[in-house]
Motif scaffolding. Structure first.
Motif, short mmCIF file in Angstrom:
data_model
loop_
_atom_site.label_atom_id
_atom_site.label_comp_id
_atom_site.label_asym_id
_atom_site.label_seq_id
_atom_site.Cartn_x
_atom_site.Cartn_y
_atom_site.Cartn_z
N LEU A 1 6.92 8.10 1.16
CA LEU A 1 6.28 6.78 1.18
C LEU A 1 6.60 6.08 2.50
O LEU A 1 7.74 6.09 2.96
CB LEU A 1 6.77 5.93 0.01
N ASP A 2 5.59 5.50 3.09
CA ASP A 2 5.71 4.71 4.31
C ASP A 2 5.33 3.28 3.92
O ASP A 2 4.16 2.97 3.74
CB ASP A 2 4.78 5.26 5.39
N THR A 3 6.33 2.42 3.78
CA THR A 3 6.17 1.16 3.03
C THR A 3 6.35 -0.07 3.90
O THR A 3 7.26 -0.13 4.74
CB THR A 3 7.19 1.12 1.87
N THR A 4 5.47 -1.05 3.66
CA THR A 4 5.59 -2.37 4.26
C THR A 4 5.53 -3.41 3.15
O THR A 4 4.65 -3.35 2.29
CB THR A 4 4.44 -2.63 5.26
N VAL A 5 6.47 -4.35 3.16
CA VAL A 5 6.53 -5.42 2.18
C VAL A 5 6.21 -6.74 2.88
O VAL A 5 6.77 -7.05 3.93
CB VAL A 5 7.92 -5.51 1.52
N ALA A 6 5.31 -7.52 2.29
CA ALA A 6 4.94 -8.83 2.82
C ALA A 6 5.14 -9.90 1.76
O ALA A 6 4.74 -9.72 0.62
CB ALA A 6 3.49 -8.83 3.29
N PHE A 7 5.77 -11.02 2.13
CA PHE A 7 5.90 -12.20 1.28
C PHE A 7 5.06 -13.31 1.90
O PHE A 7 5.24 -13.65 3.07
CB PHE A 7 7.35 -12.68 1.18
N GLY A 8 4.15 -13.90 1.11
CA GLY A 8 3.44 -15.06 1.57
C GLY A 8 4.28 -16.32 1.39
O GLY A 8 5.40 -16.28 0.87
N ALA A 9 3.72 -17.46 1.79
CA ALA A 9 4.45 -18.74 1.74
C ALA A 9 4.27 -19.46 0.41
O ALA A 9 4.81 -20.56 0.24
CB ALA A 9 4.00 -19.63 2.89
N HIS A 10 3.53 -18.87 -0.54
CA HIS A 10 3.22 -19.58 -1.77
C HIS A 10 3.52 -18.74 -3.01
O HIS A 10 2.85 -18.87 -4.04
CB HIS A 10 1.75 -20.01 -1.77
N GLY A 11 4.54 -17.87 -2.91
CA GLY A 11 5.00 -17.16 -4.08
C GLY A 11 4.28 -15.87 -4.41
O GLY A 11 4.46 -15.33 -5.51
N ILE A 12 3.47 -15.36 -3.50
CA ILE A 12 2.73 -14.11 -3.73
C ILE A 12 3.11 -13.12 -2.64
O ILE A 12 3.22 -13.49 -1.46
CB ILE A 12 1.21 -14.35 -3.75
N GLY A 13 3.31 -11.87 -3.04
CA GLY A 13 3.67 -10.84 -2.08
C GLY A 13 2.90 -9.55 -2.29
O GLY A 13 2.12 -9.41 -3.25
N LEU A 14 3.12 -8.61 -1.39
CA LEU A 14 2.44 -7.31 -1.44
C LEU A 14 3.39 -6.24 -0.93
O LEU A 14 4.01 -6.40 0.13
CB LEU A 14 1.19 -7.33 -0.57
N THR A 15 3.51 -5.17 -1.70
CA THR A 15 4.16 -3.95 -1.23
C THR A 15 3.08 -2.90 -1.08
O THR A 15 2.42 -2.54 -2.06
CB THR A 15 5.25 -3.47 -2.19
N HIS A 16 2.87 -2.43 0.14
CA HIS A 16 1.81 -1.44 0.42
C HIS A 16 2.44 -0.21 1.05
O HIS A 16 3.24 -0.32 1.98
CB HIS A 16 0.76 -2.02 1.35
N SER A 17 2.06 0.95 0.54
CA SER A 17 2.65 2.21 1.01
C SER A 17 1.57 3.27 1.21
O SER A 17 0.64 3.37 0.41
CB SER A 17 3.67 2.74 -0.01
N ILE A 18 1.72 4.05 2.26
CA ILE A 18 0.96 5.29 2.40
C ILE A 18 1.79 6.40 1.77
O ILE A 18 2.97 6.55 2.05
CB ILE A 18 0.67 5.60 3.88
N ILE A 19 1.16 7.16 0.88
CA ILE A 19 1.84 8.23 0.15
C ILE A 19 1.75 9.53 0.95
O ILE A 19 0.69 9.85 1.49
CB ILE A 19 1.19 8.43 -1.24
N HIS A 20 2.86 10.25 1.00
CA HIS A 20 2.92 11.50 1.77
C HIS A 20 3.37 12.66 0.91
O HIS A 20 4.21 12.51 0.02
CB HIS A 20 3.92 11.36 2.94
N GLY A 21 2.80 13.81 1.21
CA GLY A 21 3.32 15.08 0.75
C GLY A 21 3.87 15.84 1.94
O GLY A 21 3.89 15.32 3.07
N ARG A 22 4.33 17.04 1.71
CA ARG A 22 4.89 17.84 2.80
C ARG A 22 3.89 18.03 3.94
O ARG A 22 4.27 18.12 5.11
CB ARG A 22 5.32 19.20 2.27
#
Length: 267
Positions: A228-249
């Protein structure tokens, strides 16, 4: 006489009926170890969709998108699953699976299943690859999170900064005791770990559980490490996002996103 101790369970769930499963100690959650970490339950629902598919048809439609809505927490107890075809079709189906406890629905999955074609001549993508697991240092998520599920995971991680990391995860715990499951179901049973692998802030300061998880797969997962190649974002109003690109070998195989409710902890 020495007391006899039962060996620890070898799976996240034990089947106790045609559509009933008993959760084991390995599903203990990170936010509350007395509740289920939802990750294994998501894999269980994926397995239910594939099992239903194989009972109805023999052409092996591939699960391409899985969208889960998490409606509430789950105790470490017996859960029930029911599956229904919402949109039948010869080459494409939309299937819904519901996981409930005590009559209360806790997770709803809608999955698109698609016919496979030989598109080898056109295959490719421009998504960046991550380093293989052998080139990443071991990291113990137990240093951040409690619970049986986190203890069951082996992780190798390259941390870039809080909220940004690439890593590989695998587990020696089976999804269902004594029952074969696909590599896809096993991978779906791990994907929800993404939200806790590179927190933007300490869980002592802010809670950030996810309300959903949506995964798109353009290649099937393998049987070994899941990357997983992951980026986490928190907004200023209580909402966030965790987004990942999934990897295999062999490189990227899909993407997964989780919508977060971000809640500061007040003294």
């Amino acid at each position: 006489m020495h007391a006899q101790h039962s060996p620890p369970p070898s799976a996240y769930f034990k089947r106790v009926g045609a559509t009933r499963f008993q959760a084991t100690e390995h599903v203990g959650g990170g936010w509350n170890p007395a509740e289920q970490h939802v990750a294994p339950a998501l894999g269980l629902l994926a397995h239910a969709v594939e099992t239903d598919r194989d009972a109805r048809r023999s052409d092996g439609l591939r699960v391409a998108r899985l969208s889960y809505d998490i409606l509430g927490t789950l105790p470490i107890d017996i859960v029930d699953i029911d599956v229904a075809v919402l949109r039948p079709g010869r080459t494409i189906e939309l299937v819904e699976a519901r996981l409930s406890h005590g009559g209360r629905v806790a997770v709803v999955l809608r999955a698109w299943l698609m016919q496979q074609y030989d598109t080898t001549a056109f295959a490719g993508n421009s998504l960046p690859r991550i380093a293989p697991p052998e080139d990443m240092p071991s990291w113990s998520p137990v240093s951040v999170w409690p619970g049986g599920f986190i203890r069951s995971a082996e992780v190798r991680r390259h941390q870039i900064e809080p909220g940004r990391a690439s890593y590989w995860v695998r587990t020696g715990v089976n999804l269902i005791e004594g029952e074969p499951v696909s590599a896809t179901a096993r991978a779906l049973g791990l994907l929800d770990i993404a939200n806790g692998m590179t927190p933007r802030a300490a869980a002592e300061d802010v809670a950030f559980p996810n309300l959903d998880l949506t995964a798109h797969l353009f290649e099937p997962p393998g049987d070994d490490w899941l990357g997983l190649d992951t980026t986490v974002a928190f907004g200023a109003h209580g909402i966030g996002l965790t987004h990942s690109i999934i990897h295999g070998r062999g490189g990227p195989i899909g993407a997964v996103s989780q919508c977060l409710t971000v809640r500061p902890r007040r003294a």
